[in-house]
Design a protein around this motif. Structure first.
Motif, mmCIF file in Angstrom:
data_model
loop_
_atom_site.group_PDB
_atom_site.id
_atom_site.type_symbol
_atom_site.label_atom_id
_atom_site.label_comp_id
_atom_site.label_asym_id
_atom_site.label_seq_id
_atom_site.Cartn_x
_atom_site.Cartn_y
_atom_site.Cartn_z
ATOM 1 N N TYR A 199 5.255 -20.848 -31.130
ATOM 2 C CA TYR A 199 4.702 -22.006 -30.290
ATOM 3 C C TYR A 199 5.719 -21.782 -28.921
ATOM 4 O O TYR A 199 5.088 -21.830 -27.973
ATOM 5 C CB TYR A 199 4.708 -23.422 -30.716
ATOM 6 C CG TYR A 199 4.018 -24.383 -30.185
ATOM 7 C CD1 TYR A 199 2.664 -24.701 -30.200
ATOM 8 C CD2 TYR A 199 4.652 -25.041 -29.144
ATOM 9 C CE1 TYR A 199 2.085 -25.533 -29.620
ATOM 10 C CE2 TYR A 199 4.240 -26.103 -28.590
ATOM 11 C CZ TYR A 199 2.854 -26.216 -28.882
ATOM 12 O OH TYR A 199 2.099 -27.330 -28.094
ATOM 13 N N ASP A 200 6.855 -21.508 -29.095
ATOM 14 C CA ASP A 200 7.859 -21.306 -27.882
ATOM 15 C C ASP A 200 8.154 -19.982 -27.966
ATOM 16 O O ASP A 200 8.879 -19.527 -29.109
ATOM 17 C CB ASP A 200 8.961 -22.299 -27.990
ATOM 18 C CG ASP A 200 8.392 -23.689 -27.886
ATOM 19 O OD1 ASP A 200 7.567 -24.083 -26.895
ATOM 20 O OD2 ASP A 200 8.929 -24.727 -28.681
ATOM 21 N N ILE A 201 8.169 -19.076 -27.229
ATOM 22 C CA ILE A 201 8.895 -17.844 -26.952
ATOM 23 C C ILE A 201 10.341 -17.940 -27.122
ATOM 24 O O ILE A 201 10.911 -18.520 -26.608
ATOM 25 C CB ILE A 201 8.229 -16.909 -25.740
ATOM 26 C CG1 ILE A 201 8.639 -15.337 -26.047
ATOM 27 C CG2 ILE A 201 8.880 -17.506 -24.464
ATOM 28 C CD1 ILE A 201 8.214 -14.535 -24.943
ATOM 29 N N PRO A 202 10.911 -17.221 -28.121
ATOM 30 C CA PRO A 202 12.448 -17.275 -28.260
ATOM 31 C C PRO A 202 12.916 -16.512 -27.224
ATOM 32 O O PRO A 202 12.488 -15.907 -26.239
ATOM 33 C CB PRO A 202 12.549 -16.358 -29.492
ATOM 34 C CG PRO A 202 11.322 -15.319 -29.560
ATOM 35 C CD PRO A 202 10.242 -16.269 -29.079
ATOM 36 N N MET A 259 -4.160 -11.841 -26.767
ATOM 37 C CA MET A 259 -5.501 -12.307 -27.416
ATOM 38 C C MET A 259 -5.963 -13.516 -26.605
ATOM 39 O O MET A 259 -5.268 -14.425 -26.270
ATOM 40 C CB MET A 259 -4.943 -12.683 -28.892
ATOM 41 C CG MET A 259 -5.916 -13.316 -29.721
ATOM 42 S SD MET A 259 -5.201 -13.726 -31.531
ATOM 43 C CE MET A 259 -5.626 -12.327 -32.256
ATOM 44 N N ARG A 260 -7.265 -13.598 -26.648
ATOM 45 C CA ARG A 260 -8.021 -14.569 -25.902
ATOM 46 C C ARG A 260 -8.015 -15.923 -26.685
ATOM 47 O O ARG A 260 -8.351 -15.709 -27.644
ATOM 48 C CB ARG A 260 -9.260 -14.174 -25.496
ATOM 49 C CG ARG A 260 -10.183 -15.069 -24.979
ATOM 50 C CD ARG A 260 -11.505 -14.893 -24.489
ATOM 51 N NE ARG A 260 -12.254 -14.129 -25.651
ATOM 52 C CZ ARG A 260 -12.975 -14.820 -26.512
ATOM 53 N NH1 ARG A 260 -12.775 -16.235 -26.498
ATOM 54 N NH2 ARG A 260 -13.669 -14.311 -27.743
ATOM 55 N N PHE A 267 2.803 -17.591 -28.074
ATOM 56 C CA PHE A 267 2.467 -18.283 -26.861
ATOM 57 C C PHE A 267 3.437 -18.001 -25.756
ATOM 58 O O PHE A 267 4.490 -18.209 -25.806
ATOM 59 C CB PHE A 267 2.696 -19.825 -27.117
ATOM 60 C CG PHE A 267 1.501 -20.051 -28.212
ATOM 61 C CD1 PHE A 267 0.376 -20.719 -27.761
ATOM 62 C CD2 PHE A 267 1.557 -19.961 -29.465
ATOM 63 C CE1 PHE A 267 -0.683 -20.966 -28.642
ATOM 64 C CE2 PHE A 267 0.789 -20.334 -30.394
ATOM 65 C CZ PHE A 267 -0.683 -20.871 -29.981
ATOM 66 N N VAL A 268 2.943 -17.777 -24.641
ATOM 67 C CA VAL A 268 3.656 -17.407 -23.459
ATOM 68 C C VAL A 268 2.955 -18.174 -22.274
ATOM 69 O O VAL A 268 2.010 -17.811 -22.065
ATOM 70 C CB VAL A 268 3.752 -15.938 -23.130
ATOM 71 C CG1 VAL A 268 4.837 -15.750 -21.944
ATOM 72 C CG2 VAL A 268 3.986 -15.292 -24.404
ATOM 73 N N PHE A 270 -0.068 -11.701 -28.128
ATOM 74 C CA PHE A 270 0.435 -12.683 -27.322
ATOM 75 C C PHE A 270 -0.604 -13.435 -26.734
ATOM 76 O O PHE A 270 -1.687 -12.957 -26.376
ATOM 77 C CB PHE A 270 1.489 -12.408 -26.132
ATOM 78 C CG PHE A 270 0.962 -11.598 -24.942
ATOM 79 C CD1 PHE A 270 0.370 -12.555 -23.731
ATOM 80 C CD2 PHE A 270 0.694 -10.230 -25.091
ATOM 81 C CE1 PHE A 270 -0.181 -11.798 -22.652
ATOM 82 C CE2 PHE A 270 0.022 -9.624 -23.842
ATOM 83 C CZ PHE A 270 -0.168 -10.508 -22.905
ATOM 84 N N VAL A 271 -0.514 -15.078 -26.396
ATOM 85 C CA VAL A 271 -1.701 -15.777 -26.143
ATOM 86 C C VAL A 271 -1.168 -16.366 -24.650
ATOM 87 O O VAL A 271 -0.008 -17.056 -24.968
ATOM 88 C CB VAL A 271 -2.050 -16.826 -27.161
ATOM 89 C CG1 VAL A 271 -3.134 -17.645 -26.685
ATOM 90 C CG2 VAL A 271 -2.438 -15.983 -28.231
#
Length: 467
Positions: free
Chosen positions: A296-299, A347-348, A324-325, A200-201
């Motif tokens: 791109y959008d968390i489900p 993940m950075r 992405f969160v 996750f980012v």
């Protein structure tokens, strides 16, 4: 549509519902409930009638939209008209849509009750009523609204109630408004995904697109799918990626079947590097060679997450999934982790310099690969001329790499912000404006940290400036 076999809730519910029995389904989100109640309901619809024959009550606008889109797809061949109504949307527009004779209404309690009071919603001919995620509606304080709605639906109807838990007030509704209901109880099976690295980012909404661009530059996917929550999001992302030089196209429910098939054909053939899609449009995609999935959008629910990332890591191959969160959505991430029994590694986000390094490494790989092919005889004469002219060999190689390196495109991009999903922990009293916005900022610690990137990877194909 990509369904290969019935889930347990579908296998048990569909035959009982087709017989007209009232059903209490105790099942978690992500078990296939929509098709379980939707298929028998759609079978019963008389498309020659202009009356509303099916009513589905859902706790949030997001679920109402999701259910209506799913039913719309299942019932498309039969030409069943499905309409979703919820708070926050122009009620006059909804009233105009009601006049077009929808067969099924999917709505949130507050807005449904509003239409009933305005006499714009006629429920006299409803023969199937569904209460979806009843315990969630109880938590949000909608129990009184639900009772008021049920009193306006004919007693002869068939009623299906779905709930993950069965607290007292839900049982009372079942006792009062259902006729000898059959109880169907299934456990949500543990959903796992093998061969897929999951990360996750953490990123604010306004930063997500630049992070996505840098990820593509650094990770160099051969084929990638980017998932967006809405049709508008998909259109904007596909266009933005094109502007930044990637070969990308989007698919969603508003496109014709022919257009969707055309885009998928190009993706499978490698003429598109990045496919942008909604959950509904991506159901049943079986595309080999997808190396990376970007959420791109968390489900909103774990089933969607598992379905999305399952597009990669197929046939024993390795895959990578990045989600992405935003800080306010961390609770949804934890729910997904609990369901998949796998903790995601943070993940950075890559920096601009790391993105450039990734592109430079890709140019090195391209140059090395060209040398290995050993079909350079026609160019060696010119190469000798350059060397004999006194040009330094190191400078010549550096110049070739500079030409091959497609430096990061920083063209400003405007992506319409989407409201973040919020915590399911808090409950609100009935207020349609709060739908889908039921929690505060419960995110984890902000900031960097996490897994660094490996920039020694192949660069994706990009369009030239004049293509």
């Amino acid at each position: 549509m990509g369904f290969e076999e019935a889930t347990p809730i579908q296998a048990e519910t569909i035959p009982l519902s087709s017989e007209g029995k009232d059903i209490i389904g105790q099942a978690q989100t992500g078990t296939g409930k929509t098709a379980a109640f939707g298929i028998p309901m759609l079978e019963k619809i008389d498309t020659k009638s202009q009356n509303i024959q099916g009513l589905i009550i859902a706790p949030t606008r997001e679920l109402a939209i999701q259910v209506s889109e799913e039913l719309d797809r299942i019932g498309s061949e039969k030409r069943v008209r499905v309409l979703s109504v919820y708070g926050g949307q122009d009620i006059q527009r909804q009233i105009r849509a009601m006049k077009k004779g929808p067969h099924i209404i999917v709505g949130t309690p507050g807005r449904l009750l509003d239409h009933i009071k305005r006499r714009t919603l006629k429920l006299d001919e409803v023969n199937t009523l569904v209460l979806d995620e009843a315990d969630e509606m109880l938590n949000m304080g909608f129990i009184d609204d639900i009772e008021s709605i049920l009193k306006n639906v004919p007693d002869t109807r068939q009623t299906l109630l779905f709930s993950a838990t069965m607290p007292g007030p839900i049982r009372k509704i079942a006792d009062r408004f259902m006729k000898d209901p059959v109880v169907v109880k299934v456990q949500a099976k543990e959903m796992t995904v093998e061969n897929i690295e999951q990360f996750f980012v953490k990123s604010h909404e306004r930063e997500k697109f630049d992070v996505l661009s840098r990820l593509l530059n650094v990770q160099s996917p051969e084929l990638a799918i980017v998932f967006g929550r809405t049709k508008r999001r998909v259109d904007e992302l596909a266009r933005a990626l094109e502007i930044r030089g990637y070969m990308a196209e989007g698919i969603h429910g508003d496109l014709t079947q022919a257009k969707r098939m055309s885009v998928l054909k190009k993706f499978k053939a490698g003429r598109i590097d990045v496919l942008v899609a909604t959950d509904v449009a991506a159901r049943g995609l079986d595309i080999s060679g997808v190396t990376h999935v970007y959420n791109y959008d968390i489900p909103q629910d774990p089933e969607s997450y598992v379905h999305r990332i399952g597009r990669t890591g197929r046939a024993g191959k390795k895959g990578m999934a990045m989600t992405f969160v935003t800080p306010r959505e961390m609770n949804y991430l934890r729910v997904v982790e609990q369901t998949t029994r796998k903790k995601m590694e943070q993940m950075r986000p890559p920096s601009s310099s790391e993105a450039l390094e990734g592109l430079q490494r890709a140019a090195v790989d391209e140059l090395t690969e060209t040398v290995k092919k050993n079909n350079l005889e026609e160019y060696k004469v010119l190469a000798r001329e350059l060397v004999n002219n006194g040009d330094d060999s190191l400078d010549l190689i550096a110049a070739a790499l500079k030409i091959l390196t497609k430096e990061p495109d920083e063209t400003p991009i405007d992506i319409t912000p989407e409201r973040p999903l919020t915590s399911k922990k808090k409950s609100y009293r009935k207020d349609d404006k709060k739908f889908g916005n039921r929690g505060g900022n419960r995110g984890g610690k902000s900031g960097g940290g996490g897994k660094p990137y490996n920039s020694r990877q192949r660069q994706p194909k990009r369009q030239s400036r004049d293509s």
